[in-house]
Scaffold this motif. Sequence first.
Motif, PDB file in Angstrom:
ATOM      1  N   ARG A  87      25.154  55.119  59.040  1.00 16.44           N
ATOM      2  CA  ARG A  87      25.001  54.816  57.616  1.00 16.44           C
ATOM      3  C   ARG A  87      25.974  55.630  56.774  1.00 16.44           C
ATOM      4  O   ARG A  87      26.390  55.230  55.709  1.00 16.44           O
ATOM      5  N   SER A  88      26.323  56.834  57.287  1.00 19.98           N
ATOM      6  CA  SER A  88      27.170  57.723  56.485  1.00 19.98           C
ATOM      7  C   SER A  88      28.636  57.625  56.877  1.00 19.98           C
ATOM      8  O   SER A  88      29.402  58.531  56.651  1.00 19.98           O
ATOM      9  N   GLY A  89      29.035  56.512  57.479  1.00 20.96           N
ATOM     10  CA  GLY A  89      30.437  56.303  57.816  1.00 20.96           C
ATOM     11  C   GLY A  89      30.640  56.243  59.312  1.00 20.96           C
ATOM     12  O   GLY A  89      29.746  56.599  60.068  1.00 20.96           O
ATOM     13  N   PRO A  90      31.833  55.800  59.727  1.00 22.71           N
ATOM     14  CA  PRO A  90      32.045  55.645  61.161  1.00 22.71           C
ATOM     15  C   PRO A  90      32.232  56.978  61.871  1.00 22.71           C
ATOM     16  O   PRO A  90      32.613  57.969  61.268  1.00 22.71           O
ATOM     17  N   ILE A  91      31.955  56.963  63.164  1.00 16.26           N
ATOM     18  CA  ILE A  91      32.154  58.149  63.992  1.00 16.26           C
ATOM     19  C   ILE A  91      33.627  58.119  64.429  1.00 16.26           C
ATOM     20  O   ILE A  91      34.098  57.093  64.908  1.00 16.26           O
TER      21      ILE A  91
ATOM     22  N   TYR B 169      19.156  59.189  65.058  1.00 19.74           N
ATOM     23  CA  TYR B 169      20.379  59.913  64.681  1.00 19.74           C
ATOM     24  C   TYR B 169      21.561  58.947  64.635  1.00 19.74           C
ATOM     25  O   TYR B 169      22.354  58.955  63.687  1.00 19.74           O
TER      26      TYR B 169
ATOM     27  N   LEU C 227      21.216  56.733  61.572  1.00 20.27           N
ATOM     28  CA  LEU C 227      21.467  57.456  60.310  1.00 20.27           C
ATOM     29  C   LEU C 227      22.939  57.843  60.176  1.00 20.27           C
ATOM     30  O   LEU C 227      23.514  57.764  59.094  1.00 20.27           O
ATOM     31  N   SER C 228      23.562  58.273  61.290  1.00 21.11           N
ATOM     32  CA  SER C 228      24.972  58.674  61.239  1.00 21.11           C
ATOM     33  C   SER C 228      25.863  57.496  60.903  1.00 21.11           C
ATOM     34  O   SER C 228      26.856  57.633  60.190  1.00 21.11           O
TER      35      SER C 228
END
Lengths: 141, 227
Positions: A30-34, A24, A27-28
């Motif tokens: 990969r879709s931009g920073p937290i 997780y 993958l997260s």
Amino acid sequence: MKTSPLKVGAIGSLAFVGMIDTLYLSLSRRSGPIPCHITSGCEDVVTSVYSPVAGIPLAWFGLAFYLTVFGAAVFEGSGNSGSVRLLVWPATFALIASIALTGIQAFVLEAYCEYCLGSAALSTGIFFLVMSSRGDSEGEE
Amino acid sequence: MSKKSRRTAPKQASVAKSLTLMAAGVLGALAIAAFLSQGAEEAPETTGARQEISTATARIRGPEHATLKLVEFGDYQCPSCRFYHGIVTELFERFPDQLALEFHHFPLASIHHNSVFAAVAAESAGEQNRIGEMHDLLFDNQDLWANSPNPESVFISFAAQLGLDQDTFMQSLRASDTESRVLLDVTEARKLQINAVPAFFLDGRPVPLPPNVEEFERLIYTALESR
């Protein structure tokens, strides 16, 4: 030499959750920073200089560890006795790494990543289960 | 069948069973992780009711009469804010006449110890009408000052780089009024119940963080079309 099925199941389950946690996180990312939350600092932790080792994100090392543990638990559960005993050193190393990384979060970065803390808790649980199953095996010998 | 092959056959079956279970477990974990992270990858939409955001301390970038206003609450020390600074800069190149940025400070002082001081440095440059350039320098060189025990020397070097009057900059840096302006923004952020940075509002409506510039661009096109 056989580890109790309950312990094997628990080790496998913790490793399964660990695989979800590390996958997780990978993958997260990969879709931009937290985002930086008021109450924590997940992004501060995962983008810190301590986050990669030799350019490889720590989450991948975590994934490799959980994959190994999960594999050993499956093999043990399928009748290949002694597989869990092979985890003594990896589990010890993972525990030491978890303590060090939690210390870095608390005292150096002063920010916490919930996924990393969760992983530290899982590897601690795995360590104690592996050590206690080592006792089971020795008792039977 | 020989004795040896009779002994190895069940073992091979056990290994095959283990490998199959392992593969199933890994695939299961991957599917769950992908499902959980799906929310972050889905294209976001502007959500919620239009918010009234105080413009008392707003710092505007872009054309004064831009069609669309993007409001950002940010923290100069936050790594995500630095990432989105790059995206916002790219958006200005794609929408040079239509988009304006209204930046508000929301330093998360509890986890970013130099963030309030960085916001004060930006405000101090603003007193010499160079807040935009200082804003860029602070984000672009975050690594130079974020964990520095003495960020002041770095901020002074940025001021020198911008050709600011050093005495005036230093006075502003130490004036309580400058910090008060930053804290006014913090009060505004709390009023809007913002709990993470960066936080964006497009045309007054909160925007879930788009993962990349293309998604952000799409949101802007949608907002422009709906006007």
